[in-house]
Design a protein around this motif. Structure first.
Motif, short mmCIF file in Angstrom:
data_model
loop_
_atom_site.label_atom_id
_atom_site.label_comp_id
_atom_site.label_asym_id
_atom_site.label_seq_id
_atom_site.Cartn_x
_atom_site.Cartn_y
_atom_site.Cartn_z
N GLU A 306 12.85 6.07 -29.24
CA GLU A 306 13.37 5.83 -27.86
C GLU A 306 12.62 7.16 -26.98
OE1 GLU A 306 14.74 3.32 -26.27
OE2 GLU A 306 14.86 2.44 -28.33
N PHE A 307 12.60 8.52 -27.61
CA PHE A 307 12.09 9.42 -26.79
C PHE A 307 10.76 9.90 -27.05
CE2 PHE A 307 17.03 9.77 -26.63
CZ PHE A 307 17.10 9.23 -25.43
N PHE A 308 10.02 9.14 -27.84
CA PHE A 308 8.76 9.61 -28.20
C PHE A 308 7.63 8.59 -28.40
CE2 PHE A 308 11.92 12.38 -29.99
CZ PHE A 308 11.54 13.53 -29.54
N THR A 309 7.70 8.01 -27.10
CA THR A 309 6.91 6.55 -27.17
C THR A 309 5.19 6.79 -27.02
OG1 THR A 309 7.33 6.24 -24.85
CG2 THR A 309 8.92 5.49 -26.35
N HIS A 310 5.04 7.89 -26.31
CA HIS A 310 3.54 7.99 -25.99
C HIS A 310 2.78 8.46 -27.39
CE1 HIS A 310 0.15 9.51 -23.90
NE2 HIS A 310 0.23 10.60 -24.42
N GLN A 311 1.56 7.68 -27.31
CA GLN A 311 0.81 7.72 -28.63
C GLN A 311 -0.27 8.34 -28.45
OE1 GLN A 311 2.20 6.36 -31.77
NE2 GLN A 311 3.95 6.08 -30.67
N ILE A 312 -0.70 9.17 -29.40
CA ILE A 312 -1.67 10.15 -29.49
C ILE A 312 -2.73 9.73 -30.57
CG2 ILE A 312 -2.78 12.29 -29.08
CD1 ILE A 312 0.06 13.27 -27.88
#
Length: 421
Positions: A306-312
């Motif tokens: 829920e709180f770490f949806t940004h993908q690098i």
């Protein structure tokens, strides 16, 4: 030296301030004072009246219904906030727009930031309503009326003033100016250190006054008289107003400076100026970033999702990180669970109301918020999960400064309750 204060006292002050101020911020504010002065600071905070956004809306709505129980087809209300954009008057306009009265009579209301270029139509009846949150000395309202309204007052059927709260002396000053003034009697205050007031017991306010004046001199600029003597006219609030009133969106300068000033590294309880609020916002964002770093390292699968949806992507490896939306959703959950209102949350995060609404919509899509903007069962579940995770990793937590209070746990069982043993 580590100063100590019990949880019960902090809870009492927090409740008195209607959760507009967090317990940690209360502790930071108390740390401004010497240890032997804490009792005076607690008395001041305990006697501070704070109005939440809901209360402000209610006062404005009720006042308008009293002034205008019915509106005829040709009646038009001109709403004019006192003060420049970004000041308290324009902030109250925001609350006005959320009232039932505004929703009901939206087509009959015009909000004007200035009436300088107002041109009435011959077939309409115009009523002017000046709007502000607080009347202190009354001088700013009187000056505004004389400079902006006096020359065009004949264009209106009558002119009224609506305020949320005010000082007795200031209201007396502006009373002859208006056809009607609407401020609830319960929201009209006497000077904090007046012999007629009873904040600290009748005729028992000298020590509290000296305490506030001591710090007020350091937090305000003195006025130099012609004979070169110095007088601190604003040490107890603008023009010695001695007000003990604040709002969820900030404090008027009529209130004791120890409440709102940030001068000389002073930590304010409820800030006044926009720059103060930015400073508080930065500190809050730092604390949220710190907590999210803990959740990133030690959080459950739900928290990770829920709180770490940004993908690098770096080479062949993929990493998850906190997006701006993730950060905002987590902050809104934290603040709403602590009793903060929409306007307070926007101030803390430094965002506009429309941004806040967009973030909530994304939270609804994730199943975190319901249509009433409250947490769903899933939202409560991840909130409790995050809370437990952070608590485990903060067991040895110490405040940023060694001078902050150490909150000590107390177990208190009253000997009597409602008069019974």
């Amino acid at each position: 030296m580590i100063k100590k204060i019990d949880n019960i006292t902090i809870d009492i002050i927090s409740a008195r301030l209607k959760n507009v101020v967090s317990p940690l911020d209360i502790i930071k504010w108390l740390n401004n004072f010497e240890e032997n002065e804490i009792k005076y600071a607690i008395d001041i905070a305990s006697n501070l009246t704070v109005y939440t956004s809901y209360e402000i809306e209610e006062v404005i709505n009720n006042s308008l219904n009293i002034l205008f129980p019915t509106l005829k087809p040709n009646d038009v209300l001109i709403i004019n906030p006192i003060g420049n954009f970004g000041k308290s008057g324009s902030m109250v306009t925001y609350f006005f727009q959320k009232t039932d009265f505004h929703r009901k009579h939206k087509n009959k209301v015009k909000m004007l930031p200035t009436v300088n270029n107002f041109k009435p139509e011959s077939n309409k009846n115009y009523f002017l309503v000046l709007l502000d949150d607080f009347v202190g000395s009354g001088n700013s309202v009187k000056t505004y009326f004389e400079s902006e309204i006096n020359l065009i007052k004949d264009k209106f059927e009558y002119i009224s003033f609506i305020g949320v709260a005010g000082m007795e002396q200031g209201i007396k000053l502006i009373n002859p100016i208006f056809d009607r003034i609407e401020i609830p009697k319960s929201n009209i205050f006497k000077k904090a250190f007046s012999s007629e007031a009873s904040y600290f017991g009748y005729r028992n306010y000298t020590e509290h006054r000296e305490f506030c004046f001591k710090y007020g001199k350091k937090l305000t600029s003195p006025k130099v008289r012609k004979d070169k003597t110095v007088k601190f006219l604003n040490a107890l609030g603008y023009e010695n107003s001695q007000a003990l009133v604040s709002f969820s969106h900030g404090s008027p300068n009529n209130t004791l400076p120890i409440i709102w000033s940030n001068k000389n590294n002073w930590f304010p309880l409820i800030p006044r100026f926009f720059s103060d609020k930015i400073s508080v916002s930065k500190e809050f964002r730092k604390s949220i970033s710190y907590e999210l770093s803990i959740l990133k390292e030690f959080g459950s699968e739900n928290l990770q999702n829920e709180f770490f949806t940004h993908q690098i992507k770096k080479g062949k490896r993929n990493f998850s990180s906190v997006s701006k939306i993730d950060f905002s959703i987590y902050a809104i959950i934290k603040l709403s669970r602590s009793g903060f209102t929409e306007i307070n949350i926007c101030q803390k995060l430094g965002i506009l109301t429309k941004d806040y609404e967009q973030i909530l919509e994304i939270g609804k899509e994730r199943g975190i918020f319901n249509q009433g903007n409250n947490l769903t069962l899933f939202g409560l579940e991840i909130y409790q999960d995050a809370k437990k995770c952070i608590k485990r990793k903060k067991r040895n937590f110490e405040y940023e400064s060694a001078d902050y209070f150490a909150v000590k746990e107390t177990n208190y069982l009253p000997r009597t309750f409602n008069g019974k043993s």
